[in-house]
Design a protein around this motif. Structure first.
Motif, PDB file in Angstrom:
ATOM      1  N   ALA A  50      32.393  37.337  35.532  1.00  0.00           N
ATOM      2  CA  ALA A  50      33.709  38.360  35.676  1.00  0.00           C
ATOM      3  C   ALA A  50      35.114  37.856  35.966  1.00  0.00           C
ATOM      4  O   ALA A  50      35.934  38.130  35.623  1.00  0.00           O
ATOM      5  CB  ALA A  50      33.306  39.325  36.867  1.00  0.00           C
ATOM      6  N   TRP A  51      35.019  36.688  36.889  1.00  0.00           N
ATOM      7  CA  TRP A  51      36.171  36.072  37.259  1.00  0.00           C
ATOM      8  C   TRP A  51      36.729  35.299  35.733  1.00  0.00           C
ATOM      9  O   TRP A  51      37.923  35.478  35.675  1.00  0.00           O
ATOM     10  CB  TRP A  51      35.927  34.931  38.038  1.00  0.00           C
ATOM     11  CG  TRP A  51      37.165  33.893  38.512  1.00  0.00           C
ATOM     12  CD1 TRP A  51      38.163  34.270  38.274  1.00  0.00           C
ATOM     13  CD2 TRP A  51      36.954  32.584  39.029  1.00  0.00           C
ATOM     14  NE1 TRP A  51      39.071  33.164  38.670  1.00  0.00           N
ATOM     15  CE2 TRP A  51      38.221  32.100  39.152  1.00  0.00           C
ATOM     16  CE3 TRP A  51      35.921  31.712  39.317  1.00  0.00           C
ATOM     17  CZ2 TRP A  51      38.672  30.743  39.533  1.00  0.00           C
ATOM     18  CZ3 TRP A  51      36.152  30.689  39.803  1.00  0.00           C
ATOM     19  CH2 TRP A  51      37.439  30.153  39.962  1.00  0.00           C
ATOM     20  N   ALA A  52      36.044  34.654  35.141  1.00  0.00           N
ATOM     21  CA  ALA A  52      36.327  34.198  33.808  1.00  0.00           C
ATOM     22  C   ALA A  52      37.104  35.355  32.926  1.00  0.00           C
ATOM     23  O   ALA A  52      38.053  34.912  32.090  1.00  0.00           O
ATOM     24  CB  ALA A  52      35.225  33.447  33.152  1.00  0.00           C
ATOM     25  N   ALA A  57      41.449  36.420  29.903  1.00  0.00           N
ATOM     26  CA  ALA A  57      42.065  37.497  29.239  1.00  0.00           C
ATOM     27  C   ALA A  57      43.458  37.828  29.704  1.00  0.00           C
ATOM     28  O   ALA A  57      44.102  38.589  28.944  1.00  0.00           O
ATOM     29  CB  ALA A  57      40.964  39.029  29.466  1.00  0.00           C
ATOM     30  N   GLY A  58      43.963  37.347  30.703  1.00  0.00           N
ATOM     31  CA  GLY A  58      45.337  37.437  31.431  1.00  0.00           C
ATOM     32  C   GLY A  58      45.495  38.762  31.928  1.00  0.00           C
ATOM     33  O   GLY A  58      46.730  39.603  31.964  1.00  0.00           O
ATOM     34  N   LEU A  59      44.363  39.554  32.335  1.00  0.00           N
ATOM     35  CA  LEU A  59      44.627  40.871  33.193  1.00  0.00           C
ATOM     36  C   LEU A  59      45.358  40.552  34.322  1.00  0.00           C
ATOM     37  O   LEU A  59      45.637  41.852  34.709  1.00  0.00           O
ATOM     38  CB  LEU A  59      43.015  41.518  33.240  1.00  0.00           C
ATOM     39  CG  LEU A  59      42.162  41.615  31.850  1.00  0.00           C
ATOM     40  CD1 LEU A  59      40.923  42.348  32.088  1.00  0.00           C
ATOM     41  CD2 LEU A  59      43.032  42.440  30.838  1.00  0.00           C
ATOM     42  N   PHE A  64      48.042  34.830  40.793  1.00  0.00           N
ATOM     43  CA  PHE A  64      46.959  35.682  41.761  1.00  0.00           C
ATOM     44  C   PHE A  64      45.633  35.375  41.451  1.00  0.00           C
ATOM     45  O   PHE A  64      44.765  35.518  42.427  1.00  0.00           O
ATOM     46  CB  PHE A  64      47.287  37.168  41.646  1.00  0.00           C
ATOM     47  CG  PHE A  64      48.410  37.791  42.049  1.00  0.00           C
ATOM     48  CD1 PHE A  64      48.826  38.168  43.220  1.00  0.00           C
ATOM     49  CD2 PHE A  64      49.599  37.986  40.996  1.00  0.00           C
ATOM     50  CE1 PHE A  64      50.142  38.854  43.787  1.00  0.00           C
ATOM     51  CE2 PHE A  64      50.942  38.701  41.656  1.00  0.00           C
ATOM     52  CZ  PHE A  64      50.994  38.598  42.717  1.00  0.00           C
ATOM     53  N   LEU A  65      45.278  35.148  40.305  1.00  0.00           N
ATOM     54  CA  LEU A  65      43.877  34.682  39.775  1.00  0.00           C
ATOM     55  C   LEU A  65      43.843  33.719  38.810  1.00  0.00           C
ATOM     56  O   LEU A  65      43.867  34.077  37.715  1.00  0.00           O
ATOM     57  CB  LEU A  65      43.253  36.034  39.571  1.00  0.00           C
ATOM     58  CG  LEU A  65      41.597  35.794  39.273  1.00  0.00           C
ATOM     59  CD1 LEU A  65      40.961  35.226  40.538  1.00  0.00           C
ATOM     60  CD2 LEU A  65      40.911  37.034  38.787  1.00  0.00           C
TER      61      LEU A  65
END
Length: 284
Positions: A50-52, A57-59, A64-65
């Motif tokens: 999920a992190w990847a 995807a640049g969401l 921030f992440l």
């Protein structure tokens, strides 16, 4: 006058229901190692996936992440250029020192509280009150008392763990059956014999489990301890990276602390199983 109703002659006996076998939902009846390994893998892989997905995807903005690749690269850079190994050793030494002091104080206090009503009356009000006080509130006083050296950092870690050691061990001692103590008295044992040969051996597995659980608290208080004028350590690196919004370095240090804690947890669990083979081997 109470009349008894006779049982009907044609009454059918109660049908017996049998527990259906279950592998996944069995209660302490063993579990296949392959299935356990699969569940562990999924538990770790799903959050990482999920992190990847979210990061690649640049969401979410990288500040921030950051992506897992960026975090890994930041960690390699910190090891190669910023002597991160020195910080790991510094933090590990502080945690070990604070935790050992907490164990040396908390374990005897907990055994005394669980064994003697007099000691429980003496320590329980102090433990019950002080453990609700935030350790961070004592930081200014600790700096005044001990200065900015290593002693203040060790004391902060110790204060964060020692009272939980005492109260958890006291509860474990209180759960020792009175029958064991009475049998020892019947066989001619003195109070010293009961303490050394009954209570301490019976509580020893719970003591090891308590220390294994509470060492995580020592790592949790590490960042607070390294706020006190630290020049090295993982907590210091996290604070330093946070000031410059280097989220990748912050995440890597956090993950590194988690991995170190995981290794310590499994090491203590293995040690506990070897030292206490008579205890329940299904401890988690």
């Amino acid at each position: 006058m109470v009349t008894l109703t006779p049982i009907a002659q044609n009454s059918t006996p109660r049908e017996h229901t049998y527990l259906q076998p279950s592998v996944f939902w069995s209660i302490r009846q063993g579990f296949p190692k392959r299935l356990s390994l699969l569940i562990v893998t999924l538990a770790l892989a799903v959050p990482l996936l999920a992190w990847a997905i979210v990061s690649y995807a640049g969401l979410v903005p990288p500040m921030f992440l950051p992506t897992p690749t960026a975090v890994l690269q930041a960690g390699m850079t910190m090891f190669a250029e910023n002597n991160l190994l020195v910080d790991v050793l510094a933090s590990s030494g502080r945690v070990l020192a604070g935790f050992l002091v907490a164990a040396l104080i908390g374990v005897p206090m907990g055994i005394a509280m669980g064994t003697f009503y007099s000691m429980d009356s003496l320590f329980a009000p102090i433990v019950g009150t002080v453990r609700y006080m935030p350790v961070t509130a004592f930081v200014p006083l600790i700096i005044i008392w001990l200065g900015l050296g290593e002693a203040s950092k060790v004391l902060i870690i110790m204060l964060g763990v020692v009272l939980y050691n005492a109260i958890m061990i006291a509860d474990a001692v209180k759960f020792i059956p009175n029958d064991m103590i009475n049998v020892a008295y019947t066989l001619g044992g003195s109070r010293r014999d009961v303490l050394l040969q009954v209570i301490i051996p019976a509580a020893f597995p719970s003591v090891l489990d308590t220390l294994r659980v509470n060492i995580s608290g020592a790592w949790n208080f590490l960042v607070i301890a390294e706020l006190v004028a630290a020049q090295s350590g993982l907590g210091f690196k996290i604070i330093q990276a946070q000031r410059f919004l280097q989220t990748d370095k912050v995440l890597f240090c956090i993950i590194l602390i988690g991995l170190i804690g995981l290794v310590i947890d499994y090491g203590l669990k293995s040690l506990s199983q070897k030292l206490t083979p008579w205890a329940d081997q299904t401890r988690h």
